[in-house]
Design a protein around this motif. Structure first.
Motif, mmCIF file in Angstrom:
data_model
loop_
_atom_site.group_PDB
_atom_site.id
_atom_site.type_symbol
_atom_site.label_atom_id
_atom_site.label_comp_id
_atom_site.label_asym_id
_atom_site.label_seq_id
_atom_site.Cartn_x
_atom_site.Cartn_y
_atom_site.Cartn_z
ATOM 1 N N LEU A 1 0.823 -1.213 0.000
ATOM 2 C CA LEU A 1 0.000 0.000 0.000
ATOM 3 C C LEU A 1 0.855 1.260 0.000
ATOM 4 N N THR A 2 2.059 1.175 0.557
ATOM 5 C CA THR A 2 2.979 2.325 0.542
ATOM 6 C C THR A 2 3.267 2.767 -0.889
ATOM 7 N N PHE A 3 3.562 1.789 -1.755
ATOM 8 C CA PHE A 3 3.830 2.083 -3.163
ATOM 9 C C PHE A 3 2.595 2.653 -3.848
ATOM 10 N N THR A 4 1.430 2.077 -3.567
ATOM 11 C CA THR A 4 0.186 2.572 -4.165
ATOM 12 C C THR A 4 -0.061 4.023 -3.779
ATOM 13 N N ILE A 5 0.156 4.354 -2.504
ATOM 14 C CA ILE A 5 -0.037 5.733 -2.042
ATOM 15 C C ILE A 5 0.902 6.679 -2.775
ATOM 16 N N SER A 6 2.170 6.306 -2.888
ATOM 17 C CA SER A 6 3.151 7.201 -3.511
ATOM 18 C C SER A 6 2.818 7.469 -4.978
ATOM 19 N N ILE A 7 2.384 6.447 -5.725
ATOM 20 C CA ILE A 7 2.054 6.636 -7.139
ATOM 21 C C ILE A 7 0.760 7.426 -7.292
ATOM 22 N N TYR B 1 11.261 14.394 -1.947
ATOM 23 C CA TYR B 1 11.433 12.968 -2.222
ATOM 24 C C TYR B 1 12.555 12.387 -1.369
ATOM 25 N N GLY B 2 13.708 13.053 -1.373
ATOM 26 C CA GLY B 2 14.819 12.580 -0.550
ATOM 27 C C GLY B 2 14.460 12.549 0.921
ATOM 28 N N LEU B 3 13.757 13.589 1.382
ATOM 29 C CA LEU B 3 13.341 13.655 2.778
ATOM 30 C C LEU B 3 12.365 12.534 3.122
ATOM 31 N N GLY B 4 11.403 12.278 2.216
ATOM 32 C CA GLY B 4 10.427 11.228 2.468
ATOM 33 C C GLY B 4 11.075 9.866 2.620
ATOM 34 N N PHE C 1 14.249 9.306 3.415
ATOM 35 C CA PHE C 1 15.079 9.335 4.621
ATOM 36 C C PHE C 1 14.227 9.141 5.882
ATOM 37 N N LEU C 2 13.092 9.831 5.952
ATOM 38 C CA LEU C 2 12.224 9.719 7.125
ATOM 39 C C LEU C 2 11.647 8.315 7.283
ATOM 40 N N ALA C 3 11.556 7.579 6.157
ATOM 41 C CA ALA C 3 11.077 6.199 6.240
ATOM 42 C C ALA C 3 12.009 5.339 7.088
ATOM 43 N N SER C 4 13.247 5.778 7.280
ATOM 44 C CA SER C 4 14.194 5.018 8.100
ATOM 45 C C SER C 4 13.803 5.019 9.571
ATOM 46 N N PHE C 5 12.890 5.900 9.961
ATOM 47 C CA PHE C 5 12.410 5.953 11.351
ATOM 48 C C PHE C 5 11.089 5.206 11.521
ATOM 49 N N SER C 6 10.701 4.435 10.524
ATOM 50 C CA SER C 6 9.407 3.747 10.549
ATOM 51 C C SER C 6 9.399 2.611 11.565
ATOM 52 N N HIS C 7 8.448 2.690 12.487
ATOM 53 C CA HIS C 7 8.202 1.578 13.399
ATOM 54 C C HIS C 7 6.721 1.230 13.414
ATOM 55 N N LEU D 1 5.310 5.005 7.861
ATOM 56 C CA LEU D 1 5.796 4.609 6.534
ATOM 57 C C LEU D 1 4.931 5.220 5.443
ATOM 58 N N TYR D 2 3.598 5.174 5.640
ATOM 59 C CA TYR D 2 2.687 5.755 4.653
ATOM 60 C C TYR D 2 2.888 7.267 4.547
ATOM 61 N N LEU D 3 3.103 7.924 5.688
ATOM 62 C CA LEU D 3 3.276 9.383 5.703
ATOM 63 C C LEU D 3 4.586 9.795 5.058
ATOM 64 N N SER D 4 5.669 9.091 5.390
ATOM 65 C CA SER D 4 6.997 9.484 4.916
ATOM 66 C C SER D 4 7.218 9.095 3.456
ATOM 67 N N TYR D 5 7.327 7.799 3.209
ATOM 68 C CA TYR D 5 7.603 7.329 1.850
ATOM 69 C C TYR D 5 6.406 7.550 0.931
ATOM 70 N N GLY D 6 5.207 7.272 1.449
ATOM 71 C CA GLY D 6 4.016 7.369 0.612
ATOM 72 C C GLY D 6 3.607 8.784 0.290
ATOM 73 N N LEU D 7 3.291 9.592 1.330
ATOM 74 C CA LEU D 7 2.745 10.927 1.100
ATOM 75 C C LEU D 7 3.824 11.954 0.766
ATOM 76 N N ILE D 8 4.807 12.119 1.668
ATOM 77 C CA ILE D 8 5.860 13.122 1.429
ATOM 78 C C ILE D 8 6.679 12.751 0.191
ATOM 79 N N GLY D 9 7.086 11.486 0.115
ATOM 80 C CA GLY D 9 7.837 11.040 -1.056
ATOM 81 C C GLY D 9 7.023 11.149 -2.331
ATOM 82 N N GLY D 10 5.723 10.834 -2.248
ATOM 83 C CA GLY D 10 4.858 10.914 -3.430
ATOM 84 C C GLY D 10 4.699 12.333 -3.936
ATOM 85 N N ILE D 11 4.581 13.302 -3.016
ATOM 86 C CA ILE D 11 4.502 14.710 -3.433
ATOM 87 C C ILE D 11 5.793 15.116 -4.138
#
Length: 417
Positions: free
Chosen positions: A46-52, A82-85, A87-93, A98-108
């Motif tokens: 779902l992370t990938f789906t959100i980002s696309i 994108y780089g920030l999103g 990077f922030l995914a590295s703090f995912s627990h 994960l959805y917010l960092s890689y998905g939303l921020i990275g997707g924007i």
């Protein structure tokens, strides 16, 4: 920047797209994340789906912003987000982070960054619109080829979360440096000694449409539908490649993974190849041929039992999938002019977002309902057959969005020289 440096801008655009295209390597994170945190494959996917999905809408707003402030600031912002999103995914627990960092921020960031090279390069290369946009978005398709093996080695060496951190920093550097080169040519610029051919003139708009004018034409909606239908077909296969290969040919998971890697090269190659072809035979004829190929390939795909032939078919299908992204930016610039192609094509990319949700869900549902992929693949073949009508009837919009008085027939797909 001097106008004779347009190829420097093109190269920078390719590097920008390669970094952004790393999102296609998401599958290498699925199993490590699932094992470490106990998340299901669907939850991780779902992370990938959100980002696309977010990419499609962010590209539109990036295109609007690009027209107001210029391409450089949009590219730099997109690269930073994108780089920030990542990077922030590295703090995912937990999944929400994960959805917010890689998905939303990275997707924007993906959407902002993706639209810039496309909008800039169609202005710098009016003589090679198809080829140059194909090369640019070909970089996006090639991103996974570079990132997947690199990320796999990093995951083995430092773990999945640290891999996000390293990649985020690397993406930030590459995208920001590349973004500094993004700028438009002077108003009315064209290459020395170049004039459009009769075929090019017949397939191009007579003036630059605004976004509002473009949306009032049926042609904009037809192009959106062309992109949606082509993307649905290809992304359906992408979402289920390994299971399809295993079920239809009986190969092991390891062999299926290798087949996926080989077939994915078609995604990058098709973006350049079909875009280059479209400069010679028109965008309409290119889409017609891609749809026709997919009718045949999807219809016979369930009957293929050998791994080698299956890989070749999947390669060609993904060439057509990538070809849609390589050809459509030039298609939009042809029909609505290059000046406002950022917001006009940016909004068109919402077709990508909707297709990324609809196509995989449809094929997965039909597989679960019927117990095999046969019916789903035949349905896709039927959809591609119906889709062939669109490139036959579409033609450039007239001034002020007026519709043409007659619709061209199939013969007009062949350019007159």
């Amino acid at each position: 920047m001097r106008t004779n440096n347009r190829w420097v801008i093109a190269i920078a655009g390719v590097f920008l797209q390669i970094a952004l295209g790393a999102v296609y390597a998401w599958s290498v994170f699925r199993i490590p994340l699932a094992k470490q945190f106990g998340w299901s494959i669907s939850e991780v996917t779902l992370t990938f789906t959100i980002s696309i999905f977010v990419l499609g809408f962010a590209a539109f707003f990036g295109g609007l912003w690009l027209n107001r402030k210029g391409p450089r600031v949009v590219a730099l912002t997109g690269g930073a987000l994108y780089g920030l999103g990542v990077f922030l995914a590295s703090f995912s627990h937990n999944l929400w982070w994960l959805y917010l960092s890689y998905g939303l921020i990275g997707g924007i960031g993906l959407g902002f960054g993706y639209i810039v090279p496309v909008a800039v390069l169609v202005k710098w290369f009016p003589d090679r619109r198809g080829l140059i946009t194909g090369i640019a978005v070909g970089g996006f398709g090639a991103g996974a080829l570079i990132t997947a093996p690199l990320a796999t080695r990093l995951i083995q060496a430092v773990g999945v979360l640290n891999t996000f951190a390293y990649l985020g920093i690397a993406f930030l550097i590459v995208t920001v440096v590349s973004g500094f080169f993004m700028q438009n040519p002077p108003e009315g610029w064209k290459p020395d000694g170049w004039t459009p051919s009769a075929t090019q003139t017949s397939q191009r708009a007579g003036h630059d449409f605004t976004l509002g004018e473009a949306l009032k034409t049926w042609q904009w909606w037809a192009l959106w539908l062309l992109l949606f239908l082509n993307t649905c077909a290809g992304i359906s296969i992408i979402s289920q490649e390994a299971p399809i290969f295993e079920e239809l040919t009986g190969v092991s998971a390891l062999v299926a993974g290798s087949m996926v890697g080989l077939a994915s090269i078609g995604n990058a190659a098709g973006r350049v190849f079909w875009a280059w072809v479209s400069d010679s035979i028109t965008r309409r004829a290119t889409f017609f041929i891609m749809f026709l190929l997919q009718v045949v390939l999807f219809w016979f795909l369930p009957n293929v039992a050998t791994a080698s032939l299956m890989t070749i078919i999947a390669f060609v299908v993904l060439m057509c999938y990538g070809g849609g992204f390589g050809t459509m930016p030039a298609f939009a610039a042809d029909y609505f002019g290059p000046k406002n192609v950022g917001p006009i094509y940016g909004l068109m990319l919402t077709a990508w977002g909707f297709a990324s949700a609809f196509g995989p869900l449809l094929i997965a549902y039909m597989r679960e309902a019927s117990g095999s992929y046969h019916g789903a693949l035949h349905v896709i073949a039927g959809v591609m057959a119906a889709s062939m009508l669109l490139p036959i009837v579409i033609s450039p919009p007239k001034l002020h969005g007026a519709e043409p008085s007659t619709l061209p027939g199939p013969v007009s797909l062949i350019p007159r020289h």
